[in-house]
Design an enzyme around this catalytic site. Structure first.
Site, mmCIF file in Angstrom:
data_model
loop_
_atom_site.group_PDB
_atom_site.id
_atom_site.type_symbol
_atom_site.label_atom_id
_atom_site.label_comp_id
_atom_site.label_asym_id
_atom_site.label_seq_id
_atom_site.Cartn_x
_atom_site.Cartn_y
_atom_site.Cartn_z
ATOM 1 N N CYS A 86 0.829 -1.301 -0.011
ATOM 2 C CA CYS A 86 -0.002 -0.051 0.042
ATOM 3 C C CYS A 86 0.850 1.349 0.011
ATOM 4 C CB CYS A 86 -1.178 0.006 1.117
ATOM 5 S SG CYS A 86 -2.278 0.716 0.722
ATOM 6 N N HIS A 178 -3.579 -5.077 1.647
ATOM 7 C CA HIS A 178 -2.647 -5.301 3.203
ATOM 8 C C HIS A 178 -2.596 -6.733 3.486
ATOM 9 C CE1 HIS A 178 -2.118 -1.168 4.919
ATOM 10 N NE2 HIS A 178 -3.180 -0.998 4.099
ATOM 11 N N GLU A 180 -0.888 -8.370 5.276
ATOM 12 C CA GLU A 180 -0.255 -8.326 6.817
ATOM 13 C C GLU A 180 -1.663 -8.254 7.708
ATOM 14 O OE1 GLU A 180 -0.487 -5.675 5.349
ATOM 15 O OE2 GLU A 180 -0.699 -4.215 6.679
HETATM 16 N N1 GLN Z 1 -3.557 6.328 0.919
HETATM 17 C C1 GLN Z 1 -2.299 5.975 1.701
HETATM 18 C C2 GLN Z 1 -1.200 6.771 1.165
HETATM 19 O O1 GLN Z 1 -1.389 7.613 0.196
HETATM 20 C C3 GLN Z 1 -1.978 4.514 1.780
HETATM 21 C C4 GLN Z 1 -2.852 3.900 2.398
HETATM 22 C C5 GLN Z 1 -2.481 2.637 3.185
HETATM 23 O O2 GLN Z 1 -1.197 2.339 3.056
HETATM 24 N N2 GLN Z 1 -3.260 1.785 3.458
HETATM 25 O O3 GLN Z 1 -0.178 6.747 1.629
#
Ligand code: GLN
Length: 200
Positions: A86, A178, A180
């Site tokens: 992410c 995610h 994890e």
């Molecule tokens: N939207 C977040 C970002 O731009 C990422 C979201 C996440 O890691 N769950 O960093």
């Protein structure tokens, strides 16, 4: 569960400035793999591979720069296998249209932050990832990015609809979701078995 003896000499560093780092350590622990948190440059020398967790890519950029970790991390990422999830996937990309985020340019795509909407639009989906897993993966997307202008050197391992959500370029693995946050360490195992151990 039988633990691979090759795991004995491995330590996975989980970058722990911000975000969902503790759960990555659990995911590794379930596989019988040691991990350690990375908070300063010296910690990097003590591990074989890195995880760059989800969280907030703007906050991580600031923290890495303010704590003097951006340059050492960038250098470590030139040789170390890394799994970015992410926000971690955003930071590992080539480019992003947000001047608050500084990219490491270790995987060839342009990331779009919050591409599925805000926190409230978070969702889960059952992904079929046949090249890695013999079962569906319950993927949790939280303000997830999308990846655009993906280079031909990048392999797509998993998709959600038409969107690539699990990608690999050499020793760099990323997911927009995610892994994890589930009890399933299958993608972590792929990272260790197919990327970390094979690049030693
Ligand atoms: N939207 C977040 C970002 O731009 C990422 C979201 C996440 O890691 N769950 O960093």
């Amino acid at each position: 569960m039988q633990v691979n003896p090759e795991y004995d000499n491995l330590t996975i560093g989980v970058v722990a400035m911000q975000g969902s780092f503790a759960k990555h350590a659990y995911s590794m622990g379930r596989l019988g793999i040691k991990s350690r948190v990375i908070r300063e440059a010296a910690d990097l020398k003590l591990c074989d591979a890195l995880i760059l967790p989800g969280g907030e890519s703007t906050a991580m950029t600031l923290l890495f720069e303010n704590e003097g970790l951006w340059d050492p991390l960038n250098k470590a990422l030139e040789t170390m296998p890394v799994f970015g999830t992410c926000a971690g996937a955003i930071l590992l990309g080539r480019q992003i249209d947000d001047e608050r985020v500084r990219c490491f340019n270790k995987i060839n795509y342009k990331a779009e932050r919050n591409a599925y909407g805000r926190q409230i639009e978070s969702f889960t989906s059952s992904l079929v990832i046949p090249s890695i897993l013999d079962h569906d993966f319950h993927a949790i997307f939280i303000r997830a990015p999308k990846f655009h202008e993906i280079g031909s050197d990048v392999m797509t391992l998993g998709v959600f609809g038409k969107d690539p959500v699990l990608l690999r370029q050499g020793r760099v693995l990323v997911s927009s979701f995610h892994p994890e946050l589930t009890e399933d360490s299958g993608i972590h195992k792929y990272f260790v078995d197919e990327i970390v151990l094979k690049s030693r």
